[in-house]
Design an enzyme around this catalytic site. Structure first.
Site, mmCIF file in Angstrom:
data_model
loop_
_atom_site.group_PDB
_atom_site.id
_atom_site.type_symbol
_atom_site.label_atom_id
_atom_site.label_comp_id
_atom_site.label_asym_id
_atom_site.label_seq_id
_atom_site.Cartn_x
_atom_site.Cartn_y
_atom_site.Cartn_z
ATOM 1 N N ASP A 83 128.222 -46.337 38.579
ATOM 2 C CA ASP A 83 127.141 -45.360 38.577
ATOM 3 C C ASP A 83 125.804 -46.133 38.543
ATOM 4 O OD1 ASP A 83 125.663 -43.097 38.594
ATOM 5 O OD2 ASP A 83 126.696 -42.114 36.949
HETATM 6 C C1 BGC Z 1 124.440 -40.032 38.272
HETATM 7 C C2 BGC Z 1 125.403 -39.932 39.429
HETATM 8 C C3 BGC Z 1 124.663 -40.034 40.733
HETATM 9 C C4 BGC Z 1 123.875 -41.310 40.756
HETATM 10 C C5 BGC Z 1 123.130 -41.555 42.051
HETATM 11 C C6 BGC Z 1 123.505 -41.204 38.399
HETATM 12 O O1 BGC Z 1 122.525 -41.177 37.432
HETATM 13 O O2 BGC Z 1 125.161 -40.132 37.073
HETATM 14 O O3 BGC Z 1 126.131 -38.739 39.338
HETATM 15 O O4 BGC Z 1 125.575 -39.966 41.800
HETATM 16 O O5 BGC Z 1 122.942 -41.280 39.698
HETATM 17 O O6 BGC Z 1 122.074 -40.713 42.198
#
Ligand code: BGC
Length: 757
Positions: free
Chosen positions: A283
């Protein structure tokens, strides 16, 4: 004896032959390419960057174009559109030594440009074919915008409505969550990833992110393996089984080790036990966040992630910085880098990017596909099916298209709040508000009076935090008392009041945890004043989480939960309010009576001292000051008609391990309009080697019934439905007595018994 079906047999042989030939071709292609790659070029493939946009932290990648040119980027997220994406792809394809194309990802969560209801709302439709269709449309639009990779589905089981991200998932149940995970992957990926209308899915957040302690985002998770396997892991597994091409690690710890460094999770479970063939991406900054978790410095966390099984690093850039050094020092093997690089290249191959890196860049398609009439029409139908009728005393709803309606509330005419969280490519200006929807549907037949009545909240500090992406909570110049007075006057002139209340879009979603999940004080004051008028009141609720509605349930005759319904929400709400669609949604998460009951979920264990209503409460598992039960249980949702259920008939009372039992009920529409019912099957294992839940959803069917019509609904039960992970984490069934329940929600059911031999 039945003759073997030769044609089918030949078909399977041909299919598996073709699949093998294709996979050999891919392996050869990638092996040849990798022979030419330097270690640095391989490491470059493991780097995912973003030039900014809708990002969820302070880190934005620097010198993106330059890095692409140097072969230091495998994928990019945060940009859309054939133009921009073609330009970035050209840098990779024309200016790097080996011309390797990039992946282009984005958070396409509940629709891309045409926004559907938030995932929690979509799940409340219980309509898996329709949910698949919503993902199909999202993929069509995302590819028309030149994307090839979406960060969805989010399949985290969540039982804590304080957690803002409960809005992004399918609720509390592993069985339903698994079905939805599967169809979302199918909808995005179709059966051929290389088509220019399909995108690669990214299942998230692996794993257990929904169990953050106290519902506070990014917080610690700690749970037994038995709970993990039986209750939290099934949806990820279902998405993997459906062929998801990638999976995203979660921010939390599991057994004391952050998911992003968790070898047991990413390698032993995911790859070895589940046979996952795609690639693992972290993530956003999850890799460098392990420094804060206390796992070591930036170099150490890169080592841990690579050795755990991470293939791609989302914006931390620690792998880019340290992998080569780590290999030289013998801390990470060349094979580890090779495996990760191969997986990323395989994804690009499957997407057809080596054949044509620009295959998703089609200017013409963008013009016809994005927010097309057909997509908007689908969004309207899908939204209507996601709404849940929580209360409807004296058939206040549906409304007649006549007389005067007082439309009141801070969300009644708020374009900004219709789309809900994670709608990064949605255009709020194109969303239909409830006011507009009512005008569209009721036309000149009704007289609509409007008053804002209250701000979503009057708490200045809170407003600042919610409004980070724009003015979702607008603050009126008038005092709260002036606004309420105007609303009361307006209500007094009307035959019926529609109060549109609830949350601003970003009161749920990432980093939007709340300890108070009822209406904000400003709205509560407004509603109390409206109730005092004695007018018929319909609350239309907009929300991304279960809210505590105990007072509302006691004092308001009708409540329609509409989540955040997306681009066409306003039209869909009007369709339901005036009865052109009879509501059929059912909750996929329990609504607590108060915050103190959390976590509250239907598939809990029995205690040694269960409390039954009517029992003496002392020394029982209960509260002195509240009931144990939720306000609205899992599976609950009313209709404008009523359904009656016959007793369950079982074709046998004894199930053999190789056999099947059929459980049948007759469902009758006992009201005066046609309606759709979701018939739910639950099972309880009465005695087990480990404690078993009091009920577990094991099936559901949707039926449409005309007034007075009856239909038989049958469920087939086999040992597969009775299996669970025992204390040794073996997936077993155990002989003994079982209860089967069938009903309209998890609380109101008929029951019968059978025995497994
Ligand atoms: C979130 C994800 C997301 C990623 C990219 C993160 O902060 O937890 O769900 O896909 O950002 O934007």
């Amino acid at each position: 004896m039945k003759k073997p079906n030769i044609t089918l047999f030949v078909f399977f042989i041909i299919c598996s032959f073709t699949a093998n030939a294709q996979s050999n071709k891919m392996n050869d292609f990638i092996s040849n390419l990798m022979k030419k790659m330097t270690l640095e070029e391989k490491i470059g493939q493991l780097n995912l960057v973003t030039p900014g946009g809708a990002v969820t932290g302070s880190v934005v990648s620097k010198d993106v174009d330059d890095k692409i040119r140097k072969g230091q980027v495998g994928g990019l997220f945060g940009i859309t559109g054939p133009d921009k994406i073609r330009k970035a792809q050209e840098i990779a394809v024309k200016n790097t030594r080996l011309h390797i194309p990039l992946l282009f990802g984005l958070d396409v969560i509940h629709g891309h440009r045409t926004i559907f209801p938030i995932p929690l709302g979509l799940s409340a439709s219980w309509d898996t074919a329709m949910i698949r269709h919503s993902a199909r449309i999202a993929a069509n639009e995302a590819t028309a915008d030149a994307l090839n990779w979406v960060y969805s589905p989010m399949v985290d089981i969540a039982r804590d409505p304080r957690w803002g991200r409960i809005a992004e998932g399918s609720g509390e149940d592993p069985f339903l969550g698994s079905q939805i995970a599967k169809v979302m992957v199918e909808g995005y990926q179709g059966n051929d990833l290389s088509k220019d209308t399909t995108v690669m899915a990214c299942v998230k957040h692996f794993a257990l992110y929904g169990a953050a302690e106290a519902g506070r985002d990014y917080n610690t998770v700690d749970m037994s393996k038995v709970r993990m396997y039986n209750e939290y892991l099934p949806p990820y597994k279902a998405a993997v089984d459906a062929g998801a091409g990638s999976i995203m690690t979660s921010f939390n710890t599991i057994d004391g080790i952050p998911a992003t460094a968790n070898k047991w999770l990413l390698t032993d479970l995911l790859r070895k036990q589940w046979g996952f063939k795609g690639f693992v991406v972290t993530d956003y900054t999850a890799l460098s966040e392990m420094i804060n978790h206390g796992m070591g410095d930036d170099k150490k966390v890169a080592e841990l992630a690579l050795n755990a099984g991470v293939d791609m690093d989302m914006v931390s850039e620690e792998i880019l910085k340290y992998a080569s050094q780590l290999v030289k020092e013998g801390k990470v093997s060349v094979k580890t880098i090779d495996d990760a690089c191969r997986r990323v290249l395989e994804a690009k191959y499957k997407l057809g990017l080596f054949d044509d890196p620009y295959r998703y860049c089609n200017d013409e398609k963008a013009k016809t596909e994005l927010m097309s009439d057909a997509n908007l029409q689908a969004a309207r139908e899908i939204a209507a099916r996601s709404f849940v009728l929580l209360k409807n005393d004296h058939n206040v709803l549906p409304l007649k298209k006549s007389g005067t309606i007082a439309l009141i509330g801070p969300l009644a005419d708020s374009k900004r709040n219709m789309l809900g969280t994670w709608s990064v490519s949605g255009d709020p200006e194109k969303s239909v508000t409830i006011m507009q929807g009512i005008k569209n549907v009721a036309g000149n037949d009704v007289n609509i009076l409007y008053a804002k009545g209250a701000n979503i909240s009057d708490d200045t500090e809170f407003i600042k935090r919610v409004n980070v992406f724009g003015e979702e909570i607008t603050v009126d110049k008038r005092s709260p008392q002036e606004m309420i007075s105007e609303a009361v006057e307006t209500a007094n002139k009307a035959d019926v009041v529609i109060a549109v209340l609830g949350e601003a879009a970003d009161m749920t979603g990432e980093s939007s945890s709340m300890t108070h999940i009822g209406l904000q004080q400003s709205q509560e004051d407004l509603l109390k004043a409206l109730v005092k008028t004695g007018k018929r009141i319909v609350v239309v609720l907009m929300n991304g989480r279960p809210m505590t509605l105990t007072w509302e349930d006691e004092h308001v005759p009708a409540i329609l939960d509409t989540w955040f319904g997306g681009t066409e929400a306003g039209n869909a709400v009007a369709d339901v309010l005036f009865g052109s669609y009879n509501p059929s949604g059912k909750l996929t998460v329990s609504f607590p009576r108060n915050v103190g009951q959390i976590p509250i979920y239907y598939n809990h264990f029995n205690t040694g001292r269960p409390f039954h209503p009517g029992d003496s409460p002392k020394f029982k598992s209960d509260y002195l000051d509240a009931e144990n039960t939720p306000l609205y249980p899992f599976g609950y949702g009313l209709s404008y008609t009523t359904f009656s259920y016959s007793d369950i008939s079982l074709n046998t009372k004894i199930l053999k391990p190789t056999g099947k039992i059929t459980a049948t009920v007759t469902v009758t529409n006992t009201g005066s309009v046609a309606g759709k019912e979701t018939v739910q099957l639950y099972i309880r294992d009465m005695v087990g080697s480990i404690v078993r839940p009091v009920k577990e959803l094991k099936g559901f069917q949707q039926i449409a019934l005309a007034p007075g019509e009856s239909k038989k609904v049958s469920f087939t039960i086999s040992v597969d439905d009775l299996k669970f992970f025992n204390n040794d984490l073996k997936y077993v069934y155990e002989p003994g007595n079982f209860k089967v329940f069938i009903g309209t929600n998890s609380r109101d059911v008929k029951e019968a018994d059978f025995k497994l031999e």
